[in-house]
Motif scaffolding. Structure first.
Motif, PDB file in Angstrom:
ATOM      1  N   ASP A  19       0.818  -1.208   0.000  1.00 58.01           N
ATOM      2  CA  ASP A  19       0.000   0.000   0.000  1.00 58.01           C
ATOM      3  C   ASP A  19       0.854   1.261   0.000  1.00 58.01           C
ATOM      4  O   ASP A  19       0.539   2.245  -0.682  1.00 58.01           O
ATOM      5  N   GLU A  20       1.938   1.243   0.762  1.00 55.05           N
ATOM      6  CA  GLU A  20       2.850   2.394   0.798  1.00 55.05           C
ATOM      7  C   GLU A  20       3.501   2.623  -0.560  1.00 55.05           C
ATOM      8  O   GLU A  20       3.619   3.762  -1.030  1.00 55.05           O
ATOM      9  N   ILE A  21       3.891   1.535  -1.194  1.00 55.63           N
ATOM     10  CA  ILE A  21       4.559   1.639  -2.495  1.00 55.63           C
ATOM     11  C   ILE A  21       3.612   2.184  -3.553  1.00 55.63           C
ATOM     12  O   ILE A  21       3.951   3.102  -4.301  1.00 55.63           O
ATOM     13  N   THR A  22       2.415   1.625  -3.621  1.00 53.00           N
ATOM     14  CA  THR A  22       1.475   2.062  -4.656  1.00 53.00           C
ATOM     15  C   THR A  22       1.058   3.519  -4.458  1.00 53.00           C
ATOM     16  O   THR A  22       0.888   4.264  -5.424  1.00 53.00           O
ATOM     17  N   GLN A  23       0.922   3.926  -3.216  1.00 52.85           N
ATOM     18  CA  GLN A  23       0.569   5.322  -2.945  1.00 52.85           C
ATOM     19  C   GLN A  23       1.712   6.247  -3.339  1.00 52.85           C
ATOM     20  O   GLN A  23       1.493   7.300  -3.947  1.00 52.85           O
ATOM     21  N   LYS A  24       2.933   5.852  -3.004  1.00 54.20           N
ATOM     22  CA  LYS A  24       4.109   6.664  -3.340  1.00 54.20           C
ATOM     23  C   LYS A  24       4.266   6.792  -4.847  1.00 54.20           C
ATOM     24  O   LYS A  24       4.511   7.893  -5.367  1.00 54.20           O
ATOM     25  N   LEU A  25       4.113   5.699  -5.578  1.00 52.20           N
ATOM     26  CA  LEU A  25       4.244   5.737  -7.027  1.00 52.20           C
ATOM     27  C   LEU A  25       3.170   6.633  -7.650  1.00 52.20           C
ATOM     28  O   LEU A  25       3.442   7.395  -8.588  1.00 52.20           O
ATOM     29  N   THR A  26       1.965   6.548  -7.133  1.00 47.95           N
ATOM     30  CA  THR A  26       0.872   7.380  -7.635  1.00 47.95           C
ATOM     31  C   THR A  26       1.159   8.862  -7.401  1.00 47.95           C
ATOM     32  O   THR A  26       0.985   9.698  -8.291  1.00 47.95           O
ATOM     33  N   ASP A  27       1.632   9.172  -6.191  1.00 49.35           N
ATOM     34  CA  ASP A  27       1.919  10.567  -5.843  1.00 49.35           C
ATOM     35  C   ASP A  27       3.076  11.143  -6.662  1.00 49.35           C
ATOM     36  O   ASP A  27       3.139  12.359  -6.879  1.00 49.35           O
ATOM     37  N   ASP A  28       3.985  10.265  -7.089  1.00 49.72           N
ATOM     38  CA  ASP A  28       5.233  10.738  -7.710  1.00 49.72           C
ATOM     39  C   ASP A  28       5.244  10.702  -9.234  1.00 49.72           C
ATOM     40  O   ASP A  28       6.291  10.898  -9.852  1.00 49.72           O
ATOM     41  N   ILE A  29       4.100  10.453  -9.857  1.00 43.82           N
ATOM     42  CA  ILE A  29       4.061  10.373 -11.321  1.00 43.82           C
ATOM     43  C   ILE A  29       4.650  11.623 -11.974  1.00 43.82           C
ATOM     44  O   ILE A  29       5.401  11.544 -12.946  1.00 43.82           O
ATOM     45  N   THR A  30       4.318  12.796 -11.431  1.00 42.91           N
ATOM     46  CA  THR A  30       4.781  14.049 -12.045  1.00 42.91           C
ATOM     47  C   THR A  30       6.215  14.402 -11.669  1.00 42.91           C
ATOM     48  O   THR A  30       6.729  15.433 -12.110  1.00 42.91           O
ATOM     49  N   LYS A  31       6.870  13.548 -10.870  1.00 43.43           N
ATOM     50  CA  LYS A  31       8.238  13.852 -10.447  1.00 43.43           C
ATOM     51  C   LYS A  31       9.293  13.289 -11.400  1.00 43.43           C
ATOM     52  O   LYS A  31      10.487  13.319 -11.090  1.00 43.43           O
ATOM     53  N   SER A  32       8.838  12.755 -12.536  1.00 44.86           N
ATOM     54  CA  SER A  32       9.763  12.280 -13.564  1.00 44.86           C
ATOM     55  C   SER A  32       9.515  13.055 -14.855  1.00 44.86           C
ATOM     56  O   SER A  32       8.368  13.235 -15.265  1.00 44.86           O
ATOM     57  N   LYS A  33      10.588  13.493 -15.479  1.00 47.27           N
ATOM     58  CA  LYS A  33      10.443  14.277 -16.714  1.00 47.27           C
ATOM     59  C   LYS A  33      11.631  13.991 -17.614  1.00 47.27           C
ATOM     60  O   LYS A  33      12.779  13.937 -17.155  1.00 47.27           O
ATOM     61  N   ILE A  34      11.358  13.800 -18.891  1.00 47.66           N
ATOM     62  CA  ILE A  34      12.425  13.603 -19.868  1.00 47.66           C
ATOM     63  C   ILE A  34      12.145  14.460 -21.087  1.00 47.66           C
ATOM     64  O   ILE A  34      10.991  14.632 -21.500  1.00 47.66           O
ATOM     65  N   PHE A  35      13.219  15.041 -21.634  1.00 49.11           N
ATOM     66  CA  PHE A  35      13.122  15.929 -22.786  1.00 49.11           C
ATOM     67  C   PHE A  35      13.847  15.287 -23.960  1.00 49.11           C
ATOM     68  O   PHE A  35      15.015  14.908 -23.848  1.00 49.11           O
ATOM     69  N   PHE A  36      13.143  15.172 -25.084  1.00 48.75           N
ATOM     70  CA  PHE A  36      13.695  14.497 -26.253  1.00 48.75           C
ATOM     71  C   PHE A  36      14.060  15.476 -27.359  1.00 48.75           C
ATOM     72  O   PHE A  36      13.305  16.409 -27.658  1.00 48.75           O
ATOM     73  N   ASN A  37      15.217  15.237 -27.964  1.00 50.47           N
ATOM     74  CA  ASN A  37      15.624  15.931 -29.177  1.00 50.47           C
ATOM     75  C   ASN A  37      15.597  14.915 -30.305  1.00 50.47           C
ATOM     76  O   ASN A  37      16.276  13.888 -30.236  1.00 50.47           O
ATOM     77  N   VAL A  38      14.805  15.176 -31.328  1.00 46.10           N
ATOM     78  CA  VAL A  38      14.750  14.267 -32.473  1.00 46.10           C
ATOM     79  C   VAL A  38      15.316  14.970 -33.697  1.00 46.10           C
ATOM     80  O   VAL A  38      15.156  16.184 -33.870  1.00 46.10           O
ATOM     81  N   ALA A  39      16.006  14.206 -34.527  1.00 51.00           N
ATOM     82  CA  ALA A  39      16.611  14.776 -35.724  1.00 51.00           C
ATOM     83  C   ALA A  39      15.546  15.167 -36.749  1.00 51.00           C
ATOM     84  O   ALA A  39      15.739  16.072 -37.559  1.00 51.00           O
ATOM     85  N   THR A  40      14.413  14.468 -36.720  1.00 49.33           N
ATOM     86  CA  THR A  40      13.316  14.739 -37.644  1.00 49.33           C
ATOM     87  C   THR A  40      11.998  14.313 -37.005  1.00 49.33           C
ATOM     88  O   THR A  40      11.976  13.400 -36.179  1.00 49.33           O
TER      89      THR A  40
END
Length: 285
Positions: free
Chosen positions: A143-164
């Motif tokens: 229960d602690e893990i699932t709650q933590k993962l749910t709360d932290d969804i917005t705490k991951s971010k990645i920025f992509f550079n594509v050639a095309t």
């Protein structure tokens, strides 16, 4: 086995690091890559390099794993003595994998299954599985893990550079990324996933070098004053540039707990083409 007998199941588009895949409680749902001459299983019988080599003559399609494959995985997890499962998938806004697994999960009443829609892609989604494994190993309750993962969804971010943008457009994964006068003005878009897990353009820079510099700045802004975080760098046929970005981030953030680095999965290559660089962070405090 952990005290609550928790397994982790992630799709191959999450680009989970190889060392985590070796864990006894970790399982992978492989996406499919479809050519005119046959179907292939992501990361099993086809490599990213093989797809790059074939792109000039054929751009394949990608597909969800078959229902029987997902069912077999749940059956295997149950047979191995696990009672609870944390499922981590790439964004439901970009793939139907989340829904396919959710439907299959309803058939396994003996397993308590938690579904996490990361609203992210690639290692931006995969770090949620990494964090889930850390929480399991720390002895946290299900229960602690699932709650933590749910709360932290917005705490991951990645920025992509594509050639095309060609491959995103042809693959129908363009999301909110609109056409830009890229060739004429040499504008390189920086793409990420919004709160709904759909691609959008974060910024545009003129030229590859400035685009990567801007991406580094965006990562710095995302981290802000946080003191505990991991960094991620992914490449698609751009190894040397990727390694340079790794060194840049290590120098800029020497206190990061780690920098995850790797080649994106063949299934993602189909939609990005060669020359992709992705960089980002997962906030952990």
């Amino acid at each position: 086995m952990n005290s609550e007998k928790i397994a982790i199941l992630a799709d191959s588009g999450c680009d989970v690091p190889d060392e985590l895949l070796k864990a006894d409680n970790f399982y992978t749902i492989p996406l499919k890559i479809i050519y005119k001459d046959g179907d292939y299983t992501d990361k099993v019988d086809i490599t990213a390099e093989e797809i790059y080599a074939k792109l000039p003559t054929e751009i394949p399609k990608t597909s969800l794993p078959e229902g029987s494959v997902i069912n077999d995985l749940f059956e295997k997890i149950a047979a191995c003595g696990f009672e609870k499962v944390i499922v981590v998938t790439i964004s439901s806004g970009l793939s139907g994998t989340f829904n396919s697994v959710r439907l299959a999960a309803a058939n396994f009443k003996s397993l308590e299954i938690f579904m996490l829609d990361t609203k992210n892609i690639g290692i931006g989604a995969g770090v949620q599985a990494v964090h889930a494994a850390e929480l399991v190993n720390s002895g946290a309750s299900f229960d602690e893990i699932t709650q933590k993962l749910t709360d932290d969804i917005t705490k991951s971010k990645i920025f992509f550079n594509v050639a095309t943008l060609e491959y995103l457009q042809k693959g129908g994964r363009i999301g909110l990324v609109t056409s830009i006068l890229g060739n004429a003005l040499k504008l390189n878009p920086i793409i990420s996933c919004n709160d709904d897990g759909v691609y959008y353009i974060v910024a545009k820079s003129r030229g590859r070098k400035k685009s990567l510099e801007k991406s580094v700045q965006l990562v710095k802004e995302f981290i802000g004053n946080h003191q505990k975080f991991r960094l991620v760098v992914a490449h698609g046929g751009a190894l040397e540039e990727g390694l340079e970005i790794v060194e840049t981030l290590k120098n800029m953030f020497p206190h990061a707990i780690e920098v995850l680095f790797g080649q994106i999965s063949p299934a993602l290559v189909v939609h990005t083409g060669p020359g992709l660089i992705g960089l980002g962070a997962q906030i952990l405090d």
